[in-house]
Design an enzyme around this catalytic site. Structure first.
Site, PDB file in Angstrom:
ATOM      1  N   CYS A 306      26.923 107.069 -78.861  1.00 15.24           N
ATOM      2  CA  CYS A 306      27.181 105.933 -77.651  1.00 15.24           C
ATOM      3  C   CYS A 306      26.999 104.796 -78.779  1.00 15.24           C
ATOM      4  CB  CYS A 306      26.677 105.544 -76.729  1.00 15.24           C
ATOM      5  SG  CYS A 306      24.538 104.533 -76.978  1.00 15.24           S
ATOM      6  N   HIS A 845      21.162 101.306 -74.050  1.00 16.80           N
ATOM      7  CA  HIS A 845      22.700 102.231 -74.329  1.00 16.80           C
ATOM      8  C   HIS A 845      24.212 101.079 -75.442  1.00 16.80           C
ATOM      9  CE1 HIS A 845      25.412 104.845 -73.367  1.00 16.80           C
ATOM     10  NE2 HIS A 845      26.174 104.072 -72.336  1.00 16.80           N
TER      11      HIS A 845
END
Length: 904
Positions: A306, A845
């Site tokens: 990510c 994230h």
């Protein structure tokens, strides 16, 4: 016992430690590709270390050369049980064969597992048994053949086209393709006669346009990625076929089908890419549905990628880059630059950008790009989480070198400014920079700042103008420090008072004194003497103004003594307070005297001092603490051991003539206090009499015993309970109204500060390394300005992330007031992309916000998921990297709408 512990007989803890140390040393002498290592749970390994070392070693410093390994402690942990690796294996179970075990991918090296050479594992297993064994090989990666242990094996999901059954295969990415074929034969076919089969990329349940290559290349070269789906097509045939893959007979090249390599010829280009076109299941770039706009494709997460997806979405939505890579850029590929990647990184990025802008809303798997990235930047290989800003820095630099229009870089000798005008020096530096660096990245992303260094000894000024690709802005809380210091009056004219000041973390005592001087309204003829109080004594005086405040810890007690400058440099008198602790038994056996409170310090003029002189000085220092009816009555209202303002006013309104008369009368009677002369460590104690003559010295230390009579006259509570420098604890997170702004971050970046001790500057005039002061100023800004908010801080003992909300403008960021050059350019910028980080250091994230300029609309890119988002929702405390684009032309009315209005 055999050499290096050849025997498996029981050993003492010291013998185990020495054997393992010898085996590790021997292994370190022969590091090469193919060496075998084993993973061991950190939890078990630490218990073994405590057993053999007799002490608990620091988890940050796992070394057999550490002090914990020298000598045996009297306290030794129990012998650990069998080796237990269950906590580092997926789901906590697995078979006994290492290649068939899946290791948890969220492991953090040094925290969850340790790697030991094969010889060490065999010895530990011989002693303790247990397991399971998790063997891993050392591999070489990148163009520099960097060696590392491949902890996470390549995981492939094999789908059998006959029944859609799935089989997971794990093996090293350095294995040849025939190893994959052998694994398929063992895992799926289970037969020995000849089969005809093909292997296809099967991303998104769509078969690729051509089968995967089965030549003698490695799986890494074939760019197979973690968790990639591959499709197996099998046909039973008793006759061997020369036009397909023969499983039992080993790999064979396909003559009837094209291989996995394909050169993508861009329109008008004679230069093709050399990477496999298997990023997705699309036959060409023109796969977007009719009427569907580009730029809305997501990126598949290939396993903790990510961070890469977030950075890539910001770059591919940079209008200047998108326009460039969607056109013909083949003529600018520099394959000869030794600092570049032979043009391969630029081609891989360009190919991925075209896919993202032409695939409609379908997600793209950036496998080929990640393969190139791992080849040229091994630090981003594997499937651990990384930093999106670090990746951005590498990509911008790598793309620049691959697209550098300068084929032969000339040698240019840098000149000193020599007192020349800034404009002349800046133009010269930029011209020299462009002579060696000329690319799209320089045109779009690079600016120039002015750097001024001043020598603290000879005041030599050095001015340079350096290029930058992005600006790393510290959050003010990371560069400033709040400190509380208690100020005492060295002449006894007032009560002690704590003051809290804020200054730069890298500041020195001179800065602290200056801040305190302003806070306590210091007079022009007064000075401050800083000191640390420890155990109710002066532990040290900060008499060097250049000493860094980083040497002062938050839990220390710092005081400052306010004195008349005319008295400085004379005899320093330190009064240490002592009282008699009484209990029921004390009256029988005598009570113990203990130190308490903060010491009092003053300067004395006389060179030959008597006991009476010391008595007078003590009386002056204690005079603000004298009890009165009013103060005693109001005393219950004081806070933190310090007198409220009303009491301060009463104390300062003493009748000075009465005090003077009392002090003069001291010489004609016995001492008012019980005083004793002592040394630095208070190891000796000599009572002071009225006619005692003290030997001259720069520092005299005296004990003051607080008797019942003294307690009746003076209130000691005002010198007790000193506040610490900074009290840590749970604090409420800042709201948006209380949050810091992007401008305050920029101010902190441009603030003058001294260089750190590890970053000394060589002064050409002194011919010595000096801790110079450094000041940065913005001189020239690029068309695309990237701000990196420094949310992460690292040290040997501490890692931290700041989730402070930074209020940044979306439109009309006006930086005119920060510019030192006056070239008439516009310095107004609009935001168009953000890289976000959510969570902490251990995981977290990354996502991205990007604006489609043509639509004037924002979108949220969360890996493969893309959704529209309102402009008012893109400001969050997760903002990590900000992308701004210069506004080329503005009307006067638009220019009047400053960025300040959009920060509210």
């Amino acid at each position: 016992m055999m050499e290096n512990g050849g025997s498996c007989l029981p050993c003492t803890p010291d013998e185990e430690r020495q054997i393992v140390q010898d085996l590790k040393n021997q292994s370190d002498l022969d590091l090469k590709e193919g060496n075998l290592y084993f993973l061991i749970s950190t939890r078990w390994y630490r218990s073994w270390e405590r057993y053999v070392c007799g002490d608990e070693p620091s988890i940050d410093n796992i070394s057999f050369d550490s002090p914990h390994m020298n000598g045996v402690s009297s306290k030794r942990a129990e012998r650990p049980g069998p080796i237990d690796n269950s906590d580092i294996i997926q789901n906590g179970n697995g078979s006994s064969e290492g290649d068939d075990l899946e290791v948890r991918r969220n492991l953090e090296e040094g925290q969850d597992y340790v790697l030991v050479p094969q010889q060490v594992w065999e010895k530990l297993f011989c002693w303790y048994k247990g397991g399971p064994a998790l063997p891993r090989k050392m591999i070489s990666e990148g163009i520099v053949n960097e060696k590392r242990v491949e902890v996470f094996l390549l995981c492939l999901k094999l789908i059998d086209s006959r029944d859609n059954s799935q089989t997971v295969i794990r093996l090293s990415k350095k294995n040849l393709f025939n190893k994959l074929i052998h694994s398929i034969a063992c895992a799926v076919l289970h037969l020995l006669f000849t089969w005809k089969a093909r292997i296809w990329d099967y991303f998104n349940k769509q078969r690729s346009t051509s089968p995967l290559d089965v030549s003698d290349q490695t799986l890494d070269d074939a760019m197979l990625q973690m968790d990639q789906d591959i499709l197996l097509e099998v046909q039973v045939d008793n006759e061997p076929s020369r036009s397909s893959l023969t499983i039992a007979g080993g790999p064979a090249l396909s003559n009837g089908h094209t291989t996995g390599y394909r050169f993508n010829q861009y329109p008008g280009s004679s230069f093709g890419s050399t990477f496999m076109d298997m990023d997705d299941g699309y036959d060409s770039y023109n796969t977007a549905k009719k009427g569907e706009k580009g730029g809305l494709a997501g990126l598949q997460n290939l396993g903790n990628t990510c961070f890469m997806n977030s950075a890539l979405q910001c770059l591919v939505h940079t209008p200047d880059l998108a326009q460039y890579f969607l056109g013909d850029y083949s003529d600018e590929i520099n394959t000869e630059n030794p600092l570049g990647m032979h043009g391969e990184l630029a081609l891989a990025f360009g190919d991925l950008l075209r896919k993202l802008w032409s695939s409609g809303r379908a997600a793209v798997a950036p496998r080929a790009f990640k393969g190139k990235l791992a080849r040229f930047a091994p630090q981003f290989s594997g499937y651990n989480q990384h930093d999106s800003q670090e990746l951005l820095a590498f990509l911008l630099d790598g793309l620049h070198e691959d697209l550098n229009r300068v084929k032969q870089k000339p040698y240019i000798e840098m000149k000193d400014s020599g007192g020349r005008p800034d404009e002349e020096v800046a133009n010269e530096c930029w011209k020299n920079h462009k002579a060696r660096n000329d690319s799209l990245i320089v045109d779009v992303f690079q600016g120039q700042y002015k750097s001024t260094l001043v020598c603290p000894v000879c005041s030599k000024v050095s001015i340079t103008f350096d290029p930058f690709m992005y600006l790393t802005l510290p959050l003010p809380s990371t560069v400033t420090r709040t400190m509380t210091v208690t100020v005492f009056y060295a002449n006894g004219s007032g009560l002690p008072m704590p003051f809290t000041v804020t200054l730069m973390k890298h500041g020195c005592c001179k800065d602290l004194i200056l801040a305190l001087s302003t806070a306590c309204c210091l007079k022009i003829d007064e000075g401050l003497l800083l000191a640390e109080v420890y155990n109710h004594q002066i532990f040290r005086f900060f008499e060097n103004p250049a000493e860094l405040i980083s040497s002062i810890k938050d839990d220390e007690h710092i005081v400052a003594y306010r004195f008349d400058r005319k008295q400085g440099g004379k005899i320093k008198l330190e009064i240490v307070n002592r009282w008699q602790e009484k209990s029921a038994s004390d009256y029988l056996k005598g009570s113990e005297r203990k130190l308490f409170g903060a010491p009092l310090v003053t300067y004395l003029e006389e060179e030959h001092l008597s006991g009476a002189d010391i008595d007078i000085a003590v009386s002056k220092l204690l005079s603000p603490l004298r009890r009165t009816y009013s103060s005693a009555k109001a005393h219950g209202g004081k806070e933190n051991g310090f007198l409220p303002e009303v009491i301060d006013e009463l104390s300062n309104s003493h009748n000075e003539s009465v005090e003077t008369a009392e002090l003069e009368d001291l010489c004609s009677r016995e001492l008012s206090f019980q005083l004793s002369l002592t040394d630095e460590r208070i190891s000796s104690c000599k009572p002071i009499q009225k006619d005692s003559i003290l030997k001259p010295g720069k520092h005299i230390k005296v004990l003051l015993d607080w008797t019942d009579e003294v307690h009746e006259l003076y209130d000691p509570s005002y010198i007790k309970d000193l506040p610490v420098v900074h009290k840590t604890g749970f604090t409420v997170k800042k709201t948006r109204q209380e949050a810091i702004s992007l401008f305050s971050c920029l101010d902190a970046f441009l603030t003058e500060e001294p260089l750190g001790p590890d970053d000394m500057w060589y002064c050409p005039q002194c011919k010595e390394h000096r801790q110079a002061t450094k000041k940065l100023d913005l001189w020239m800004l690029p068309d695309v300005l990237v701000f990196h908010l420094k949310r992460f801080s690292y040290s040997r003992y501490l890692k931290n992330k700041l989730d402070t909300f930074v209020n940044f403008p979306i439109l009309n960021l006006d930086l005119s007031k920060y510019m030192k050059s006056k070239d008439g350019e516009s310095y107004v910028y609009d935001l168009f992309a953000i890289s976000n980080h959510y969570g902490g250091l251990g995981g977290g994230h990354y996502t991205a916000y990007a604006k489609l300029i043509d639509e004037n609309r924002w979108y949220h890119f969360d890996d493969s998921h893309v959704s529209p988002v309102s402009e008012g929702d893109i400001k969050t405390s997760a903002a990590y990297v900000l992308f701004y684009r210069r506004v080329k032309s503005k009307t006067k009315a638009e220019m009047a709408e400053t960025s300040q209005g959009h920060c509210c």
